[in-house]
Design a protein around this motif. Structure first.
Motif, PDB file in Angstrom:
ATOM      1  N   ALA A 193       2.887  17.586  14.910  1.00 56.22           N
ATOM      2  CA  ALA A 193       2.091  18.682  14.374  1.00 56.22           C
ATOM      3  C   ALA A 193       1.775  18.476  12.897  1.00 56.22           C
ATOM      4  O   ALA A 193       0.858  19.114  12.359  1.00 56.22           O
ATOM      5  CB  ALA A 193       2.828  20.012  14.569  1.00 56.22           C
ATOM      6  N   ASP A 194       2.545  17.619  12.227  1.00 54.55           N
ATOM      7  CA  ASP A 194       2.253  17.277  10.837  1.00 54.55           C
ATOM      8  C   ASP A 194       1.113  16.263  10.851  1.00 54.55           C
ATOM      9  O   ASP A 194       1.292  15.143  11.342  1.00 54.55           O
ATOM     10  CB  ASP A 194       3.497  16.680  10.172  1.00 54.55           C
TER      11      ASP A 194
ATOM     12  N   SER B 212      -5.917  15.981   9.201  1.00 53.01           N
ATOM     13  CA  SER B 212      -6.230  16.427  10.564  1.00 53.01           C
ATOM     14  C   SER B 212      -7.575  15.875  11.021  1.00 53.01           C
ATOM     15  O   SER B 212      -7.743  15.479  12.192  1.00 53.01           O
ATOM     16  CB  SER B 212      -6.252  17.956  10.637  1.00 53.01           C
TER      17      SER B 212
END
Length: 231
Positions: free
Chosen positions: A211-212, A19
């Motif tokens: 979202a991964d 992220s």
């Protein structure tokens, strides 16, 4: 309350780290600092293991922006490289991932000293069925960087249509991580079939599973490479 398993904690640490890479890639002039925002410090065993899983992509924001990476990121990547050397029975993907990390450190200016590991063998990619080819190289998408000449890239330049077939197959199978990794390779290959619609495909993957963080990482890298302006 039941404590999370070691594998669960590692998966969470990898997601957090990925992220931060995505955030740095999308941050414009934001410095490519990755480990500190993810809560990883030196001699942090879980954090070092997460860095080993993500591999050379820890330095990807700096590679794409052509800036020297933050010192902590470099030190922890070197710790991961030393702590998790590939064994004699290591998979091809593990051997290549380790080599990619070493290459990233040696490419710094000034370079971080590390034994100059020889390239692992890539000849098997010339004869691998296209399905297996796509699976294997998607695990090595961290090698798909600007100027990243290596045996894997040279093999794929001879098989762009097979990588494209694998990309389509992965999308149809909803294997978004494999599709994103294959798409990142296609972003650095010549002679990709125009009919593939790679840009649209990357946007679709981002929409379906962005979202991964690991999917988003490969898609973001591919889109920057496609734009021809890494940052």
């Amino acid at each position: 309350m039941e404590q999370p398993s070691a594998s669960t904690r590692l998966a969470g640490a990898v997601r957090d780290l990925a992220s931060e890479v995505v955030s740095a890639l999308r941050g414009g002039d934001h410095p490519g600092v990755v480990c500190a925002p993810a809560g990883i410090v030196e001699d942090d065993k879980l954090g070092i293991a997460a860095v080993r899983v993500l591999g050379a992509d820890v330095l990807l924001p700096s590679i794409m922006s052509r800036r020297r990476p933050e010192g902590l990121d470099v030190r922890i990547l070197r710790q991961a490289l030393t702590a998790f050397p590939p064994g004699a029975d290591a998979s091809r993907a593990t051997a290549w991932s380790h080599w990619a990390m070493a290459r990233s450190l040696r490419a710094l200016d000034p370079p971080v000293p590390h034994p100059a590991d020889d390239e692992p063998d890539a000849s098997w990619l010339d004869t691998a069925p296209w399905q297996a080819l796509t699976h294997q190289v998607s695990l090595l998408a961290a090698l798909a960087v600007p100027g990243g000449d290596c045996g894997v890239l040279r093999a794929l330049t001879r098989r762009p249509h097979d990588v494209a077939r694998g990309f389509v197959r992965a999308v149809r199978r909803r294997d978004w991580l494999q599709a994103a990794g294959a798409g990142r390779w296609l972003a650095v290959l010549d002679d990709v079939p125009p009919s593939l619609g790679l840009d649209t495909g990357l946007e679709f993957i981002q929409h379906m599973d962005g979202a991964d963080p690991r999917v988003a990482l490969h898609v973001s890298a591919a889109q920057l490479l496609r734009a021809g302006d890494p940052r």
